[in-house]
Design a protein around this motif. Sequence first.
Motif, PDB file in Angstrom:
ATOM      1  N   ALA A 127      56.497  36.839  37.728  1.00 51.64           N
ATOM      2  CA  ALA A 127      56.903  38.504  37.234  1.00 51.64           C
ATOM      3  C   ALA A 127      55.369  38.830  37.819  1.00 51.64           C
ATOM      4  CB  ALA A 127      57.345  38.945  36.468  1.00 51.64           C
ATOM      5  N   ARG A 128      54.164  37.694  37.194  1.00 47.82           N
ATOM      6  CA  ARG A 128      52.865  38.526  36.610  1.00 47.82           C
ATOM      7  C   ARG A 128      52.499  38.232  38.217  1.00 47.82           C
ATOM      8  NH1 ARG A 128      51.508  40.108  32.342  1.00 47.82           N
ATOM      9  NH2 ARG A 128      52.264  40.171  30.198  1.00 47.82           N
ATOM     10  N   GLU A 129      52.746  37.313  39.107  1.00 45.39           N
ATOM     11  CA  GLU A 129      51.740  36.894  40.421  1.00 45.39           C
ATOM     12  C   GLU A 129      52.195  37.850  41.279  1.00 45.39           C
ATOM     13  OE1 GLU A 129      51.985  32.229  40.135  1.00 45.39           O
ATOM     14  OE2 GLU A 129      53.267  33.124  40.391  1.00 45.39           O
ATOM     15  N   ALA A 130      53.968  37.922  41.567  1.00 46.59           N
ATOM     16  CA  ALA A 130      54.293  38.863  42.054  1.00 46.59           C
ATOM     17  C   ALA A 130      53.616  40.514  42.158  1.00 46.59           C
ATOM     18  CB  ALA A 130      56.191  39.157  42.293  1.00 46.59           C
ATOM     19  N   LEU A 131      53.403  41.253  41.004  1.00 48.54           N
ATOM     20  CA  LEU A 131      52.713  41.583  40.487  1.00 48.54           C
ATOM     21  C   LEU A 131      51.424  42.307  41.497  1.00 48.54           C
ATOM     22  CD1 LEU A 131      54.955  42.615  38.762  1.00 48.54           C
ATOM     23  CD2 LEU A 131      53.513  43.935  36.672  1.00 48.54           C
ATOM     24  N   GLU A 132      51.156  41.288  40.447  1.00 42.81           N
ATOM     25  CA  GLU A 132      48.828  41.175  41.342  1.00 42.81           C
ATOM     26  C   GLU A 132      49.253  41.234  42.901  1.00 42.81           C
ATOM     27  OE1 GLU A 132      45.389  41.527  40.944  1.00 42.81           O
ATOM     28  OE2 GLU A 132      47.165  41.486  39.395  1.00 42.81           O
ATOM     29  N   LYS A 133      49.794  40.127  43.693  1.00 41.19           N
ATOM     30  CA  LYS A 133      50.104  40.516  44.769  1.00 41.19           C
ATOM     31  C   LYS A 133      50.424  41.507  45.411  1.00 41.19           C
ATOM     32  CE  LYS A 133      51.715  37.657  48.901  1.00 41.19           C
ATOM     33  NZ  LYS A 133      52.498  36.375  49.558  1.00 41.19           N
ATOM     34  N   SER A 134      51.656  42.523  44.739  1.00 42.17           N
ATOM     35  CA  SER A 134      51.520  43.547  44.825  1.00 42.17           C
ATOM     36  C   SER A 134      50.458  44.739  45.532  1.00 42.17           C
ATOM     37  CB  SER A 134      52.798  44.569  44.444  1.00 42.17           C
ATOM     38  OG  SER A 134      53.132  45.625  44.773  1.00 42.17           O
ATOM     39  N   LYS A 135      49.745  44.163  44.423  1.00 42.34           N
ATOM     40  CA  LYS A 135      48.898  45.150  43.905  1.00 42.34           C
ATOM     41  C   LYS A 135      47.613  45.392  44.759  1.00 42.34           C
ATOM     42  CE  LYS A 135      45.289  45.702  40.417  1.00 42.34           C
ATOM     43  NZ  LYS A 135      44.852  45.415  38.656  1.00 42.34           N
ATOM     44  N   LYS A 136      47.094  44.375  45.397  1.00 42.21           N
ATOM     45  CA  LYS A 136      46.677  43.663  46.166  1.00 42.21           C
ATOM     46  C   LYS A 136      47.319  44.280  48.053  1.00 42.21           C
ATOM     47  CE  LYS A 136      44.577  39.155  44.359  1.00 42.21           C
ATOM     48  NZ  LYS A 136      44.736  37.446  44.294  1.00 42.21           N
ATOM     49  N   LEU A 137      48.553  44.263  48.255  1.00 42.12           N
ATOM     50  CA  LEU A 137      48.995  44.635  49.169  1.00 42.12           C
ATOM     51  C   LEU A 137      48.338  46.382  49.760  1.00 42.12           C
ATOM     52  CD1 LEU A 137      51.998  42.792  49.944  1.00 42.12           C
ATOM     53  CD2 LEU A 137      49.604  42.213  51.031  1.00 42.12           C
ATOM     54  N   MET A 138      48.905  46.628  48.050  1.00 42.03           N
ATOM     55  CA  MET A 138      48.781  47.680  48.214  1.00 42.03           C
ATOM     56  C   MET A 138      47.273  49.007  48.437  1.00 42.03           C
ATOM     57  SD  MET A 138      51.679  49.140  49.053  1.00 42.03           S
ATOM     58  CE  MET A 138      51.514  50.960  48.780  1.00 42.03           C
ATOM     59  N   LYS A 139      46.334  47.988  48.174  1.00 45.52           N
ATOM     60  CA  LYS A 139      45.370  48.162  48.286  1.00 45.52           C
ATOM     61  C   LYS A 139      44.455  49.079  48.958  1.00 45.52           C
ATOM     62  CE  LYS A 139      40.433  46.847  46.891  1.00 45.52           C
ATOM     63  NZ  LYS A 139      39.487  46.395  46.436  1.00 45.52           N
ATOM     64  N   GLY A 140      43.736  50.412  49.649  1.00 49.79           N
ATOM     65  CA  GLY A 140      44.266  50.471  50.400  1.00 49.79           C
ATOM     66  C   GLY A 140      45.101  51.200  51.450  1.00 49.79           C
ATOM     67  N   ASN A 141      46.438  51.231  51.132  1.00 49.19           N
ATOM     68  CA  ASN A 141      47.999  51.800  50.958  1.00 49.19           C
ATOM     69  C   ASN A 141      48.658  52.211  50.324  1.00 49.19           C
ATOM     70  OD1 ASN A 141      48.322  49.839  53.799  1.00 49.19           O
ATOM     71  ND2 ASN A 141      47.948  48.149  52.003  1.00 49.19           N
ATOM     72  N   LYS A 142      48.216  52.811  49.483  1.00 54.22           N
ATOM     73  CA  LYS A 142      49.230  53.924  48.897  1.00 54.22           C
ATOM     74  C   LYS A 142      49.385  54.858  49.551  1.00 54.22           C
ATOM     75  CE  LYS A 142      46.256  52.902  44.965  1.00 54.22           C
ATOM     76  NZ  LYS A 142      45.383  51.559  45.052  1.00 54.22           N
TER      77      LYS A 142
END
Length: 218
Positions: A159-174
């Motif tokens: 779960a934590r890895e998924a949240l961290e990956k989402s955070k990275k993907l959304m950097k600059g895309n929010k």
Amino acid sequence: MNSKEIRSNARKALKGHWGAAIVAAIIANVFPSVGYSSSFSSDDMDFTKLSELSGTELITTLAIFGGILLIGLAISLVVSSVISIGYAQFNMDLVDGDDPKISTLFSKVRQLKTAVIANILVFVRVFFGMIFFIVPGVIALFKYSMTNYIIAENPGISAREALEKSKKLMKGNKLRFFLLGLSFIGWEILVVLTLGIAGIWVSPYMQASYAEFYREIA
């Protein structure tokens, strides 16, 4: 891609699959509440008679009522967590050009633990963001908005890895994600004006667009 192009691709993906998409959206939005409503009903407690109970009886009654409420919430959390991952997979199958199946919504049971923990973590982070300032809560919501898609595609992820990956993907895309959601404002107004009826079509359209957005940034 801009919001218009993402929505256009979503409409193309939905062509020929509207029936399945509508049924899937209804299940994803309604089914999680079944477990809760089946465990709790306003008829479970007659509030007018509480004043007639003694101290011990009142405590016991409230404890039973609270227990029923918590059980209902737990069931709802578990069901909604699993179905949300399955629904993410359904919409990815849709935009990928695969044949989306309703059974996909129930195909992620093995990821139950990850789905529930991720759901709780996202809720807590968004909740605390909303408590202190509204904006941080909204940013957190956008930051972890890709979590379900990530879990659906990565069965072994935590779960934590998924949240961290989402955070990275959304950097600059929010901001782009916000504008995509904002582009549906006219459709959402239509949903209100039709007393929710238009939502039967708008909800699948929005979810397909979000899946298309995920595919682009991932």
